[in-house]
Design a protein around this motif. Structure first.
Motif, PDB file in Angstrom:
ATOM      1  N   HIS A  91      54.551  67.087  55.510  1.00 39.86           N
ATOM      2  CA  HIS A  91      53.773  66.560  54.462  1.00 39.86           C
ATOM      3  C   HIS A  91      52.405  67.149  54.185  1.00 39.86           C
ATOM      4  O   HIS A  91      51.485  66.657  53.383  1.00 39.86           O
ATOM      5  CB  HIS A  91      53.851  64.995  54.581  1.00 39.86           C
ATOM      6  CG  HIS A  91      54.960  64.331  54.429  1.00 39.86           C
ATOM      7  ND1 HIS A  91      55.604  64.055  53.417  1.00 39.86           N
ATOM      8  CD2 HIS A  91      55.769  63.856  55.500  1.00 39.86           C
ATOM      9  CE1 HIS A  91      56.604  63.454  53.368  1.00 39.86           C
ATOM     10  NE2 HIS A  91      56.775  63.203  54.863  1.00 39.86           N
ATOM     11  N   TYR A  92      52.203  68.257  54.824  1.00 41.76           N
ATOM     12  CA  TYR A  92      51.057  68.834  54.868  1.00 41.76           C
ATOM     13  C   TYR A  92      50.264  69.437  53.533  1.00 41.76           C
ATOM     14  O   TYR A  92      49.263  69.191  53.205  1.00 41.76           O
ATOM     15  CB  TYR A  92      51.096  70.027  55.777  1.00 41.76           C
ATOM     16  CG  TYR A  92      49.647  70.929  55.935  1.00 41.76           C
ATOM     17  CD1 TYR A  92      48.681  70.255  56.740  1.00 41.76           C
ATOM     18  CD2 TYR A  92      49.446  72.033  55.109  1.00 41.76           C
ATOM     19  CE1 TYR A  92      47.439  71.110  56.677  1.00 41.76           C
ATOM     20  CE2 TYR A  92      48.355  72.665  55.290  1.00 41.76           C
ATOM     21  CZ  TYR A  92      47.275  72.250  55.888  1.00 41.76           C
ATOM     22  OH  TYR A  92      45.945  72.894  56.243  1.00 41.76           O
ATOM     23  N   ASP A  93      51.263  69.729  52.573  1.00 40.71           N
ATOM     24  CA  ASP A  93      50.690  70.113  51.426  1.00 40.71           C
ATOM     25  C   ASP A  93      50.944  69.094  50.210  1.00 40.71           C
ATOM     26  O   ASP A  93      50.757  69.388  49.156  1.00 40.71           O
ATOM     27  CB  ASP A  93      51.702  71.469  50.909  1.00 40.71           C
ATOM     28  CG  ASP A  93      53.041  71.126  50.773  1.00 40.71           C
ATOM     29  OD1 ASP A  93      53.511  70.176  51.468  1.00 40.71           O
ATOM     30  OD2 ASP A  93      53.783  72.064  50.121  1.00 40.71           O
ATOM     31  N   ASN A  94      51.227  67.848  50.719  1.00 35.59           N
ATOM     32  CA  ASN A  94      51.288  66.852  49.606  1.00 35.59           C
ATOM     33  C   ASN A  94      49.949  66.368  49.160  1.00 35.59           C
ATOM     34  O   ASN A  94      48.986  66.315  50.325  1.00 35.59           O
ATOM     35  CB  ASN A  94      52.191  65.675  50.213  1.00 35.59           C
ATOM     36  CG  ASN A  94      53.718  66.156  50.018  1.00 35.59           C
ATOM     37  OD1 ASN A  94      54.105  67.270  49.461  1.00 35.59           O
ATOM     38  ND2 ASN A  94      54.046  65.338  50.535  1.00 35.59           N
ATOM     39  N   HIS A  95      49.558  65.849  48.343  1.00 35.80           N
ATOM     40  CA  HIS A  95      48.339  65.245  47.894  1.00 35.80           C
ATOM     41  C   HIS A  95      48.602  63.871  48.457  1.00 35.80           C
ATOM     42  O   HIS A  95      49.545  62.947  48.642  1.00 35.80           O
ATOM     43  CB  HIS A  95      48.339  65.017  46.199  1.00 35.80           C
ATOM     44  CG  HIS A  95      46.994  64.604  45.743  1.00 35.80           C
ATOM     45  ND1 HIS A  95      46.589  63.428  45.908  1.00 35.80           N
ATOM     46  CD2 HIS A  95      46.192  65.283  45.185  1.00 35.80           C
ATOM     47  CE1 HIS A  95      45.601  63.217  45.292  1.00 35.80           C
ATOM     48  NE2 HIS A  95      45.022  64.445  45.056  1.00 35.80           N
ATOM     49  N   PRO A  96      47.293  63.386  48.745  1.00 31.45           N
ATOM     50  CA  PRO A  96      47.124  61.754  49.637  1.00 31.45           C
ATOM     51  C   PRO A  96      47.701  60.851  48.880  1.00 31.45           C
ATOM     52  O   PRO A  96      48.101  60.102  49.369  1.00 31.45           O
ATOM     53  CB  PRO A  96      45.662  61.821  49.843  1.00 31.45           C
ATOM     54  CG  PRO A  96      45.150  63.162  49.567  1.00 31.45           C
ATOM     55  CD  PRO A  96      45.986  63.947  49.182  1.00 31.45           C
ATOM     56  N   GLU A 129      51.347  56.616  47.473  1.00 30.51           N
ATOM     57  CA  GLU A 129      52.654  55.794  46.758  1.00 30.51           C
ATOM     58  C   GLU A 129      53.699  55.272  47.549  1.00 30.51           C
ATOM     59  O   GLU A 129      54.068  54.373  47.233  1.00 30.51           O
ATOM     60  CB  GLU A 129      52.886  56.487  45.471  1.00 30.51           C
ATOM     61  CG  GLU A 129      53.768  56.168  44.655  1.00 30.51           C
ATOM     62  CD  GLU A 129      54.398  56.915  43.524  1.00 30.51           C
ATOM     63  OE1 GLU A 129      54.907  56.638  42.548  1.00 30.51           O
ATOM     64  OE2 GLU A 129      53.834  58.192  43.587  1.00 30.51           O
ATOM     65  N   GLU A 130      54.021  56.296  48.484  1.00 27.49           N
ATOM     66  CA  GLU A 130      55.200  56.088  49.184  1.00 27.49           C
ATOM     67  C   GLU A 130      54.839  54.841  50.000  1.00 27.49           C
ATOM     68  O   GLU A 130      55.774  53.987  50.332  1.00 27.49           O
ATOM     69  CB  GLU A 130      55.561  57.295  49.958  1.00 27.49           C
ATOM     70  CG  GLU A 130      56.765  57.138  51.052  1.00 27.49           C
ATOM     71  CD  GLU A 130      56.859  58.293  52.031  1.00 27.49           C
ATOM     72  OE1 GLU A 130      57.534  58.507  52.925  1.00 27.49           O
ATOM     73  OE2 GLU A 130      56.608  59.519  51.494  1.00 27.49           O
ATOM     74  N   LEU A 131      53.796  54.644  50.757  1.00 25.11           N
ATOM     75  CA  LEU A 131      53.474  53.728  51.607  1.00 25.11           C
ATOM     76  C   LEU A 131      53.463  52.372  50.881  1.00 25.11           C
ATOM     77  O   LEU A 131      53.891  51.507  51.061  1.00 25.11           O
ATOM     78  CB  LEU A 131      52.199  53.889  52.200  1.00 25.11           C
ATOM     79  CG  LEU A 131      51.625  52.623  52.981  1.00 25.11           C
ATOM     80  CD1 LEU A 131      52.392  52.472  54.329  1.00 25.11           C
ATOM     81  CD2 LEU A 131      50.090  52.905  53.535  1.00 25.11           C
ATOM     82  N   PHE A 132      52.850  52.219  49.532  1.00 26.64           N
ATOM     83  CA  PHE A 132      52.858  51.256  48.612  1.00 26.64           C
ATOM     84  C   PHE A 132      54.103  50.706  48.380  1.00 26.64           C
ATOM     85  O   PHE A 132      54.486  49.646  48.411  1.00 26.64           O
ATOM     86  CB  PHE A 132      51.971  51.495  47.142  1.00 26.64           C
ATOM     87  CG  PHE A 132      52.196  50.457  46.337  1.00 26.64           C
ATOM     88  CD1 PHE A 132      51.621  49.098  46.332  1.00 26.64           C
ATOM     89  CD2 PHE A 132      53.104  50.659  45.151  1.00 26.64           C
ATOM     90  CE1 PHE A 132      52.085  48.197  45.468  1.00 26.64           C
ATOM     91  CE2 PHE A 132      53.419  49.646  44.405  1.00 26.64           C
ATOM     92  CZ  PHE A 132      52.992  48.555  44.364  1.00 26.64           C
ATOM     93  N   LEU A 133      55.163  51.650  47.986  1.00 28.81           N
ATOM     94  CA  LEU A 133      56.541  51.447  47.777  1.00 28.81           C
ATOM     95  C   LEU A 133      57.398  50.519  48.968  1.00 28.81           C
ATOM     96  O   LEU A 133      58.074  49.707  48.712  1.00 28.81           O
ATOM     97  CB  LEU A 133      57.243  52.469  47.243  1.00 28.81           C
ATOM     98  CG  LEU A 133      56.815  53.180  45.889  1.00 28.81           C
ATOM     99  CD1 LEU A 133      57.425  54.252  45.659  1.00 28.81           C
ATOM    100  CD2 LEU A 133      56.862  52.163  44.665  1.00 28.81           C
TER     101      LEU A 133
END
Length: 180
Positions: A39-44, A49-53
């Motif tokens: 997930h290095y290149d993913n935007h925070p 959003e994934e955590l929220f879901l």
């Protein structure tokens, strides 16, 4: 006292609600893996959003499980012949309450008492607050960690002597003397 016809109507409603809720739980999407090795290149914000879901779905699942427990409890009361009676005092539960909340097994008075008890335990404060004195923890400490009030400056003032990011506009008068 509830008639047998009313009890059957409530039983049908409870069974429908149970089936509907179980269907929601089965169809709730719980796949969050994006198929990426890193997930290095993913935007925070994507991770947020994934955590929220995940948290939202977990909370909904917990609510659904609590509801199903209440429904099963009410269905068991129907089988035992105690449906419509408060499980604490044994008094009849008002028909209006059962029409709104068919899974209710407590009269309104005992339901309020139980809710107040649950709310009370949720509002307990941390034990540290019993021993910490805010006037002590809020005092300004000196740079060397001492509490010597005879020392002329505090830690912030000593560090600021080495410079700050303040601009001329931050000074009193808000003007640059070199431009006069």
């Amino acid at each position: 006292m509830l008639t047998q016809e009313q009890i059957e109507t409530f039983k049908e409603r409870l069974l429908k609600e149970k089936a509907k809720t179980e269907g929601y739980m089965e169809n709730r999407e719980e796949v969050y893996d994006e198929g990426e090795l890193s997930h290095y290149d993913n935007h925070p914000a994507d991770s947020g959003e994934e955590l929220f879901l995940r948290e939202r779905d977990q909370a909904l699942t917990e609510l659904d499980e609590e509801f199903l427990t209440d429904v099963d409890k009410a269905l068991l009361a129907i089988e035992n012949g105690t449906y419509g009676k408060c499980e604490v005092c044994g008094e009849e539960i008002e028909i209006d309450r059962l029409e709104i909340i068919p899974e209710a097994t407590l009269c309104i008075e005992h339901a309020r008492e139980r809710e107040a008890e649950e709310h009370k335990t949720d509002q307990e404060r941390p034990v540290e607050e019993d021993v910490l004195d805010p006037s002590e923890t809020a005092r300004r400490k000196q740079l060397d960690g001492s509490d010597d009030i005879n020392q002329s400056t505090d830690a912030f003032s000593q560090v600021e002597d080495f410079g700050s990011s303040d601009t001329i506009a931050d000074s009193e008068g808000n003007h640059d003397p070199t431009r006069e």
